[in-house]
Design an enzyme around this catalytic site. Sequence first.
Site, PDB file in Angstrom:
ATOM      1  N   ARG A   1      -2.227 -10.221  -8.158  1.00 42.83           N
ATOM      2  CA  ARG A   1      -1.045 -10.342  -9.012  1.00 42.83           C
ATOM      3  C   ARG A   1       0.010  -9.321  -8.577  1.00 42.83           C
ATOM      4  O   ARG A   1      -0.319  -8.212  -8.154  1.00 42.83           O
ATOM      5  CB  ARG A   1      -1.419 -10.084 -10.484  1.00 42.83           C
ATOM      6  CG  ARG A   1      -2.186 -11.229 -11.131  1.00 42.83           C
ATOM      7  CD  ARG A   1      -2.451 -10.967 -12.597  1.00 42.83           C
ATOM      8  NE  ARG A   1      -3.379  -9.861 -12.772  1.00 42.83           N
ATOM      9  CZ  ARG A   1      -3.055  -8.635 -13.130  1.00 42.83           C
ATOM     10  NH1 ARG A   1      -1.784  -8.329 -13.389  1.00 42.83           N
ATOM     11  NH2 ARG A   1      -3.953  -7.696 -13.240  1.00 42.83           N
TER      12      ARG A   1
ATOM     13  N   TYR B   1      -1.512 -17.266  -5.174  1.00 42.10           N
ATOM     14  CA  TYR B   1      -2.748 -16.598  -5.542  1.00 42.10           C
ATOM     15  C   TYR B   1      -2.971 -16.425  -7.036  1.00 42.10           C
ATOM     16  O   TYR B   1      -2.088 -15.981  -7.762  1.00 42.10           O
ATOM     17  CB  TYR B   1      -2.805 -15.211  -4.893  1.00 42.10           C
ATOM     18  CG  TYR B   1      -4.223 -14.698  -4.827  1.00 42.10           C
ATOM     19  CD1 TYR B   1      -5.095 -15.184  -3.862  1.00 42.10           C
ATOM     20  CD2 TYR B   1      -4.702 -13.797  -5.755  1.00 42.10           C
ATOM     21  CE1 TYR B   1      -6.409 -14.755  -3.818  1.00 42.10           C
ATOM     22  CE2 TYR B   1      -6.015 -13.361  -5.716  1.00 42.10           C
ATOM     23  CZ  TYR B   1      -6.863 -13.840  -4.742  1.00 42.10           C
ATOM     24  OH  TYR B   1      -8.172 -13.423  -4.696  1.00 42.10           O
TER      25      TYR B   1
ATOM     26  N   LYS C   1      -3.093 -16.094 -16.896  1.00 45.29           N
ATOM     27  CA  LYS C   1      -2.405 -14.912 -17.425  1.00 45.29           C
ATOM     28  C   LYS C   1      -1.002 -15.241 -17.943  1.00 45.29           C
ATOM     29  O   LYS C   1      -0.552 -14.695 -18.950  1.00 45.29           O
ATOM     30  CB  LYS C   1      -2.306 -13.830 -16.351  1.00 45.29           C
ATOM     31  CG  LYS C   1      -3.633 -13.437 -15.721  1.00 45.29           C
ATOM     32  CD  LYS C   1      -4.594 -12.827 -16.685  1.00 45.29           C
ATOM     33  CE  LYS C   1      -5.693 -12.106 -15.945  1.00 45.29           C
ATOM     34  NZ  LYS C   1      -6.929 -11.846 -16.600  1.00 45.29           N
TER      35      LYS C   1
ATOM     36  N   HIS D   1      -6.796 -10.039 -23.961  1.00 48.59           N
ATOM     37  CA  HIS D   1      -7.442 -10.010 -22.646  1.00 48.59           C
ATOM     38  C   HIS D   1      -8.884  -9.532 -22.841  1.00 48.59           C
ATOM     39  O   HIS D   1      -9.199  -8.367 -22.589  1.00 48.59           O
ATOM     40  CB  HIS D   1      -6.651  -9.035 -21.760  1.00 48.59           C
ATOM     41  CG  HIS D   1      -7.029  -9.051 -20.320  1.00 48.59           C
ATOM     42  ND1 HIS D   1      -6.825  -7.977 -19.491  1.00 48.59           N
ATOM     43  CD2 HIS D   1      -7.579 -10.005 -19.543  1.00 48.59           C
ATOM     44  CE1 HIS D   1      -7.235  -8.267 -18.266  1.00 48.59           C
ATOM     45  NE2 HIS D   1      -7.700  -9.492 -18.275  1.00 48.59           N
TER      46      HIS D   1
ATOM     47  N   SER E   1      -8.136  -5.625 -15.741  1.00 47.60           N
ATOM     48  CA  SER E   1      -8.564  -6.443 -14.610  1.00 47.60           C
ATOM     49  C   SER E   1      -9.514  -5.656 -13.706  1.00 47.60           C
ATOM     50  O   SER E   1      -9.267  -4.481 -13.415  1.00 47.60           O
ATOM     51  CB  SER E   1      -7.348  -6.890 -13.804  1.00 47.60           C
ATOM     52  OG  SER E   1      -6.531  -7.695 -14.610  1.00 47.60           O
TER      53      SER E   1
ATOM     54  N   CYS F   1     -12.477  -4.549 -14.322  1.00 48.79           N
ATOM     55  CA  CYS F   1     -13.179  -3.454 -14.987  1.00 48.79           C
ATOM     56  C   CYS F   1     -14.405  -3.930 -15.744  1.00 48.79           C
ATOM     57  O   CYS F   1     -14.884  -3.249 -16.650  1.00 48.79           O
ATOM     58  CB  CYS F   1     -12.226  -2.694 -15.900  1.00 48.79           C
ATOM     59  SG  CYS F   1     -10.995  -1.772 -14.969  1.00 48.79           S
TER      60      CYS F   1
ATOM     61  N   ASP G   1     -12.591 -13.732 -20.059  1.00 45.10           N
ATOM     62  CA  ASP G   1     -11.288 -13.146 -19.718  1.00 45.10           C
ATOM     63  C   ASP G   1     -10.263 -13.184 -20.858  1.00 45.10           C
ATOM     64  O   ASP G   1      -9.460 -12.278 -20.980  1.00 45.10           O
ATOM     65  CB  ASP G   1     -10.707 -13.873 -18.499  1.00 45.10           C
ATOM     66  CG  ASP G   1      -9.611 -13.085 -17.798  1.00 45.10           C
ATOM     67  OD1 ASP G   1      -9.783 -11.873 -17.605  1.00 45.10           O
ATOM     68  OD2 ASP G   1      -8.569 -13.677 -17.463  1.00 45.10           O
TER      69      ASP G   1
ATOM     70  N   ARG H   1     -12.295 -13.713  -4.881  1.00 45.01           N
ATOM     71  CA  ARG H   1     -12.660 -14.337  -6.164  1.00 45.01           C
ATOM     72  C   ARG H   1     -13.515 -15.578  -5.982  1.00 45.01           C
ATOM     73  O   ARG H   1     -13.406 -16.282  -4.977  1.00 45.01           O
ATOM     74  CB  ARG H   1     -11.370 -14.759  -6.894  1.00 45.01           C
ATOM     75  CG  ARG H   1     -10.438 -13.603  -7.249  1.00 45.01           C
ATOM     76  CD  ARG H   1     -10.732 -13.060  -8.601  1.00 45.01           C
ATOM     77  NE  ARG H   1     -10.031 -11.807  -8.873  1.00 45.01           N
ATOM     78  CZ  ARG H   1      -9.983 -11.248 -10.085  1.00 45.01           C
ATOM     79  NH1 ARG H   1     -10.571 -11.832 -11.110  1.00 45.01           N
ATOM     80  NH2 ARG H   1      -9.364 -10.104 -10.264  1.00 45.01           N
TER      81      ARG H   1
HETATM   82  N1  LIG Z   1     -20.736   0.561 -11.826  1.00 49.82           N
HETATM   83  C1  LIG Z   1     -20.490  -0.540 -12.512  1.00 49.82           C
HETATM   84  N2  LIG Z   1     -19.665  -1.475 -11.982  1.00 49.82           N
HETATM   85  C2  LIG Z   1     -19.427  -2.576 -12.703  1.00 49.82           C
HETATM   86  C3  LIG Z   1     -20.011  -2.791 -13.979  1.00 49.82           C
HETATM   87  N3  LIG Z   1     -19.559  -3.992 -14.453  1.00 49.82           N
HETATM   88  C4  LIG Z   1     -18.748  -4.486 -13.495  1.00 49.82           C
HETATM   89  N4  LIG Z   1     -18.669  -3.651 -12.437  1.00 49.82           N
HETATM   90  C5  LIG Z   1     -17.917  -3.884 -11.180  1.00 49.82           C
HETATM   91  O1  LIG Z   1     -16.529  -3.949 -11.482  1.00 49.82           O
HETATM   92  C6  LIG Z   1     -15.879  -4.938 -10.700  1.00 49.82           C
HETATM   93  C7  LIG Z   1     -15.112  -5.888 -11.578  1.00 49.82           C
HETATM   94  O2  LIG Z   1     -15.974  -6.488 -12.515  1.00 49.82           O
HETATM   95  P1  LIG Z   1     -15.593  -7.839 -13.254  1.00 49.82           P
HETATM   96  O3  LIG Z   1     -16.675  -8.091 -14.259  1.00 49.82           O
HETATM   97  O4  LIG Z   1     -15.349  -8.900 -12.273  1.00 49.82           O
HETATM   98  O5  LIG Z   1     -14.219  -7.417 -13.929  1.00 49.82           O
HETATM   99  P2  LIG Z   1     -13.197  -8.294 -14.827  1.00 49.82           P
HETATM  100  O6  LIG Z   1     -12.791  -7.384 -15.937  1.00 49.82           O
HETATM  101  O7  LIG Z   1     -13.801  -9.578 -15.179  1.00 49.82           O
HETATM  102  O8  LIG Z   1     -11.971  -8.480 -13.842  1.00 49.82           O
HETATM  103  P3  LIG Z   1     -10.757  -9.592 -13.887  1.00 49.82           P
HETATM  104  O9  LIG Z   1     -11.392 -10.902 -13.645  1.00 49.82           O
HETATM  105  O10 LIG Z   1      -9.867  -9.123 -12.817  1.00 49.82           O
HETATM  106  O11 LIG Z   1     -10.083  -9.511 -15.213  1.00 49.82           O
HETATM  107  C8  LIG Z   1     -16.969  -5.630  -9.903  1.00 49.82           C
HETATM  108  O12 LIG Z   1     -16.958  -5.114  -8.609  1.00 49.82           O
HETATM  109  C9  LIG Z   1     -18.232  -5.246 -10.609  1.00 49.82           C
HETATM  110  O13 LIG Z   1     -19.333  -5.213  -9.759  1.00 49.82           O
HETATM  111  C10 LIG Z   1     -20.891  -1.795 -14.507  1.00 49.82           C
HETATM  112  O14 LIG Z   1     -21.428  -1.893 -15.611  1.00 49.82           O
HETATM  113  N5  LIG Z   1     -21.079  -0.689 -13.731  1.00 49.82           N
HETATM  114  O1  LIG Z   2      -4.993 -13.016 -12.621  1.00 46.77           O
HETATM  115  C1  LIG Z   2      -5.615 -12.795 -11.580  1.00 46.77           C
HETATM  116  O2  LIG Z   2      -5.150 -12.895 -10.424  1.00 46.77           O
HETATM  117  C2  LIG Z   2      -7.044 -12.429 -11.657  1.00 46.77           C
HETATM  118  C3  LIG Z   2      -7.398 -11.853 -12.914  1.00 46.77           C
HETATM  119  O3  LIG Z   2      -8.150 -12.447 -13.670  1.00 46.77           O
HETATM  120  C4  LIG Z   2      -6.814 -10.553 -13.255  1.00 46.77           C
HETATM  121  O4  LIG Z   2      -6.107  -9.972 -12.455  1.00 46.77           O
HETATM  122  O5  LIG Z   2      -7.094 -10.080 -14.358  1.00 46.77           O
HETATM  123 MN   LIG Z   3     -13.107 -11.507 -14.652  1.00 48.53          MN
END
Ligand SMILES: Nc1nc2c(ncn2[C@@H]2O[C@H](COP(=O)(O)OP(=O)(O)OP(=O)(O)O)[C@@H](O)[C@H]2O)c(=O)[nH]1
Ligand SMILES: O=C([O-])CC(=O)C(=O)O
Ligand SMILES: [Mn+2]
Length: 614
Positions: free
Chosen positions: A86, A226, A235, A255, A277, A279, A302, A395
């Site tokens: 983004r 993307y 989003k 979110h 994002s 996290c 999400d 992704r």
């Molecule tokens: N150390 C650690 N890393 C984590 C944990 N949960 C997630 N991660 C890492 O954090 C990164 C992002 O995790 P996601 O669950 O995809 O995050 P998200 O909040 O869904 O991200 P968006 O889709 O961008 O909104 C990945 O590389 C995970 O492996 C955790 O409990 N501990």
């Molecule tokens: O919107 C995107 O490109 C991917 C996403 O879920 C985020 O960034 O939180």
């Molecule tokens: Mn996600």
Amino acid sequence: MSESSDQQVLDAQRGTAPTTHAQLAAWVEEVAALTQPQSVYWVDGSQGEYDRLTSELVDSGTFVRLNDDRFPNSFAAFSDPKDVARVEEQTYICSENRHDAGFTNNWMEPAEMKAKLRTLFEGSMRGRTMYVIPFVMGPLDAEEPKYGVEITDSAYVVASMRIMARIGTDVLRRMELTDAFYVPALHSLGAPLAAGEEDVAWPCNEEKWIVHFPEERSIWSYGSGYGGNALLGKKCYALRIASVMARDEGWLAEHMLIIKLTSPEGKAYNIAAAFPSACGKTNLALLDPTIEGWKAETLGDDINWMRIGKEGELRGLNPEYGLFGVAPGTGWGTNPNAMRAITKGNSIFTNVALTDDGGVWWEGMTEETPAHLTDWQGNEWTPEADRPAAHPNSRFCTPIDQIDMLAQDYYSPDGVEIHAILFGGRRKTTVPLVTQARTWSNGVFMGSTLSSETTAAAAGQVGVVRRDPMAMLPFIGYDAGDYLNHWDSITAKADPDRLPHIFLVNWFRRTPEGGFAWPGFGDNSRVLKWAIERIEGKADARETPIGFVPTGDSLDLTGLEGFTPADVEVAVNVDPEEWKTELASIEEWYGNFGDSLPQSLRDELAGLQERLRA
Ligand SMILES: Nc1nc2c(ncn2[C@@H]2O[C@H](COP(=O)(O)OP(=O)(O)OP(=O)(O)O)[C@@H](O)[C@H]2O)c(=O)[nH]1
Ligand SMILES: O=C([O-])CC(=O)C(=O)O
Ligand SMILES: [Mn+2]
């Protein structure tokens, strides 16, 4: 194709706009006249259409078809290296009044922005097909379905939108019944093709604009193919535009993931969690509990649309239809539920690495790193390389119903009651593993001052701490102070006894030695168990100036080898010196809001100042 035959195709298409929705037909015609595509195509959403489009994408070099045994009906795409996330710098909220965009958004006068965009969109689809995608966010049988129509010149977007939202003729027919309002979401890659010009695998434009007109509830996206820049139901609609709808209609667009946890005694709790994002939302949403007897089911990963239910309870609903998850770190060890969903197939991968046998790979997928790969930029890759094989923001895009642990309630148009809310971010220091808010307003304070280190999900520097209220910083479609006031006024309508309990979490804290202070992933179930036992009045806690943290022995560590109550104390430590620095940063953050900060949050800040001083 010559100019005049372009025109003939256009005229032919216009005459047969397959809809009785007059306003939609007129908008499509207006956009076609502006962008001058080679043809106009109305997306029906069928499997046959998907198969045809994906085959065309393979033929044109945008998609690589994966090994069908391991990843059935799945494809990999590789973006332009300058189009990988983004673009927050180029994301705008063009409200009539500058104030209504607030200090967290880029703003431009709507008329000026429209003029700029019209110039860019003029002829921007030349030589390409213009796809019209009717879609709905949330269930089609909702009381007031939230419709949208995305017009795009990207077949990759069409294929991805079919995974992420309910799209096609069924949706269009329902819209026609009432001539329903829909969010017009216009997207162009900004890469017109001259006659005879050969296309590239990932067309896009150096110049990118992701623009929202909140009063009109419209979206114009230019130059990027993307993720959140281009899949406009996500989003742009379900957060930025929906947050404005929610403000006006009395609900909340957040979110957040939603997960249902059932205790060994059979008591079910729905927990929503707002993390920025990259996290940990998708990972927690697909939690594989490591403690005996606890069951987890996914509701959303999400986005969470919340409203007050008939009994004064807060109800949440996931308006999406698929997962758009961060690939790196998603593995058989850390997230087996995601891996099972992904490997069922029907998925689109973007910017991952390819294995020599036609599969995909990314950092963290398997314990062993393959000896040879093709990296996301098409180069040979071996483990000795000093760069990752998959882009950090690569992704997977996968249908939600491929999740074995998907909760039946996912399909309920009424959503589910939310019993707890977690706010969380990525902080190496300062923020404990888990802190229970003292009260509801103390919890809203935690959300409003949430902070996190920036990630690869957005273009720009990674690892910089920023305040990210309710993990909505890049997604609040209006003034951030008004947003916090809206939180106050909506939740004031809830039954105070049924307001969710709020917790602040941080899976990413480091020990003084540099490792993660907490194992995370499936073991986060232990933290959720503690949270539920706090709600039930069962678990022990220690009061600190910022809230209640677990005592060393109140977290269930059964089966967690080598992790002791002393390690818990490290993970939940509240360091007064660190918190003095944190307080200064919170004060500075709140300074941005001026008069628009709700009084309840001012009081919370004063309370924290006092407790830290004592
Ligand atoms: N150390 C650690 N890393 C984590 C944990 N949960 C997630 N991660 C890492 O954090 C990164 C992002 O995790 P996601 O669950 O995809 O995050 P998200 O909040 O869904 O991200 P968006 O889709 O961008 O909104 C990945 O590389 C995970 O492996 C955790 O409990 N501990
Ligand atoms: O919107 C995107 O490109 C991917 C996403 O879920 C985020 O960034 O939180
Ligand atoms: Mn996600």
